[in-house]
Scaffold this active site. Structure first.
Site, mmCIF file in Angstrom:
data_model
loop_
_atom_site.group_PDB
_atom_site.id
_atom_site.type_symbol
_atom_site.label_atom_id
_atom_site.label_comp_id
_atom_site.label_asym_id
_atom_site.label_seq_id
_atom_site.Cartn_x
_atom_site.Cartn_y
_atom_site.Cartn_z
ATOM 1 N N ASP A 36 100.575 -66.267 -36.162
ATOM 2 C CA ASP A 36 100.758 -66.300 -34.716
ATOM 3 C C ASP A 36 102.112 -66.937 -34.424
ATOM 4 O O ASP A 36 102.809 -67.373 -35.341
ATOM 5 C CB ASP A 36 99.621 -67.064 -34.038
ATOM 6 C CG ASP A 36 99.258 -66.467 -32.678
ATOM 7 O OD1 ASP A 36 100.182 -66.300 -31.852
ATOM 8 O OD2 ASP A 36 98.072 -66.184 -32.443
ATOM 9 N N ASP A 63 106.401 -63.726 -35.575
ATOM 10 C CA ASP A 63 106.635 -62.921 -34.372
ATOM 11 C C ASP A 63 106.725 -61.472 -34.835
ATOM 12 O O ASP A 63 107.640 -61.109 -35.588
ATOM 13 C CB ASP A 63 107.935 -63.373 -33.703
ATOM 14 C CG ASP A 63 108.266 -62.601 -32.440
ATOM 15 O OD1 ASP A 63 107.703 -61.509 -32.227
ATOM 16 O OD2 ASP A 63 109.122 -63.079 -31.671
ATOM 17 N N VAL A 64 105.781 -60.631 -34.402
ATOM 18 C CA VAL A 64 105.722 -59.266 -34.922
ATOM 19 C C VAL A 64 106.864 -58.390 -34.438
ATOM 20 O O VAL A 64 107.009 -57.252 -34.908
ATOM 21 C CB VAL A 64 104.363 -58.596 -34.600
ATOM 22 C CG1 VAL A 64 103.222 -59.364 -35.251
ATOM 23 C CG2 VAL A 64 104.158 -58.441 -33.101
ATOM 24 N N ASN A 90 96.377 -57.434 -35.049
ATOM 25 C CA ASN A 90 95.755 -57.735 -33.771
ATOM 26 C C ASN A 90 96.704 -58.273 -32.698
ATOM 27 O O ASN A 90 96.357 -58.301 -31.522
ATOM 28 C CB ASN A 90 94.615 -58.741 -34.012
ATOM 29 C CG ASN A 90 94.032 -59.310 -32.758
ATOM 30 O OD1 ASN A 90 93.360 -58.611 -32.002
ATOM 31 N ND2 ASN A 90 94.275 -60.595 -32.512
ATOM 32 N N TYR A 155 101.353 -50.043 -21.661
ATOM 33 C CA TYR A 155 100.221 -50.442 -22.500
ATOM 34 C C TYR A 155 99.480 -49.225 -23.035
ATOM 35 O O TYR A 155 99.171 -49.146 -24.230
ATOM 36 C CB TYR A 155 99.279 -51.339 -21.691
ATOM 37 C CG TYR A 155 98.196 -51.982 -22.504
ATOM 38 C CD1 TYR A 155 98.421 -53.171 -23.192
ATOM 39 C CD2 TYR A 155 96.924 -51.417 -22.583
ATOM 40 C CE1 TYR A 155 97.419 -53.774 -23.941
ATOM 41 C CE2 TYR A 155 95.914 -52.000 -23.324
ATOM 42 C CZ TYR A 155 96.165 -53.183 -23.997
ATOM 43 O OH TYR A 155 95.164 -53.774 -24.758
ATOM 44 N N LYS A 159 99.080 -48.213 -26.953
ATOM 45 C CA LYS A 159 97.766 -48.149 -27.607
ATOM 46 C C LYS A 159 97.410 -46.724 -28.020
ATOM 47 O O LYS A 159 96.768 -46.513 -29.052
ATOM 48 C CB LYS A 159 96.695 -48.732 -26.680
ATOM 49 C CG LYS A 159 96.844 -50.231 -26.438
ATOM 50 C CD LYS A 159 96.794 -51.043 -27.735
ATOM 51 C CE LYS A 159 96.778 -52.532 -27.467
ATOM 52 N NZ LYS A 159 96.663 -53.346 -28.700
#
Length: 250
Positions: A36, A63-64, A90, A155, A159
């Site tokens: 995280d 940090d993705v 996630n 979003y 997704k």
């Protein structure tokens, strides 16, 4: 214990669905890395769980949106634990605004975290798992990966991309012993939703045929299943955990 001896990484693991998934994996015998953002609750959460679960939980800042940080997460996990058996991809953020008012920066930020970030983590996981000849990646999609909703253009685009990318990665990875699936949560009872006024909250509840919100542990159980050997013939699919939300209207 379904995950005994397994090593698991959960991105966005410091709260909500991610934290519930960390705890379920620990309960089932896994060693778990909470990945995280630096400066959040991840380190404290990992320390508390590490004490409860015999030194099987650790924290890694990641940090993705940063490829170097993602690659370092996997390299350090392999060095310290010996491998990576399962990943819950996630980490993500929300984003609500009328499409004609969304700035480029806001749109691209949602895409970079929720879609590009998922790819960065999956790519790093595949490189490790291909060397091992085994592994399971579970991406977090959404009900809004399967249907549209007003004021969520970025979003839903992200997704929806996760859902179809999961199919492609599942096909690619299958001959190499790696499974790739996704989960599509409905609205889940987290502190974020608890902050909504009662009228809006009841409106969200009414959208689910089961007439309630989901619980974080219910999504965690779906991740645990897909990550485990019980799902050994399942790849390239999205498991909806949505109380019937996407099934249609009664």
């Amino acid at each position: 214990m379904r995950m005994k001896g397994k090593n698991v990484i959960v991105t966005g693991g410091a709260s909500g669905i991610g934290l519930a998934s960390v705890e379920r994996c620990l309960e089932e015998g896994a060693s778990v890395v909470i990945a995280d953002l630096e400066g959040g609750e991840g380190a404290a959460r990992a320390a508390a769980l590490d004490g409860r679960y015999a030194g099987r939980c650790l924290f890694k800042a990641c940090d993705v949106t940063d490829t170097a940080q993602v690659d370092r997460l996997f390299a350090e996990t392999v060095d310290e634990l010996g491998g990576v058996d399962a990943v819950f991809n996630n980490a993500g953020i929300g984003g609500i605004a009328p499409s004609d008012e969304v700035s480029d920066d806001d749109f691209l930020r949602v895409i970079d975290i929720n879609l590009n970030g998922v790819f960065r983590v999956a790519r790093a996981a595949l490189r490790v798992m291909y060397r091992q000849g085994s592994g399971s990646i579970v991406n977090c999609a959404s009900i809004l990966g399967m249907m549209g909703q007003s004021q969520t253009a970025a979003y839903t685009a992200a997704k929806g991309g996760v859902v179809n990318m999961t199919r492609t990665l599942g096909i690619e990875a299958a001959p190499k012993g790696v499974r790739v699936n996704a989960i599509g949560p409905g609205y889940i009872d987290t502190p974020l939703l608890a902050a909504l006024d009662d009228e809006l909250l009841q409106g969200l509840i009414s959208l689910h045929p089961m007439a309630r919100l989901g619980r974080p542990e219910e999504v965690a159980n779906a991740f645990l299943f897909l990550a485990s050997d019980e799902a050994s013939f399942i790849t390239g699919t999205t498991l909806m955990v949505d109380g019937g939300f996407t099934a249609g209207k009664s």
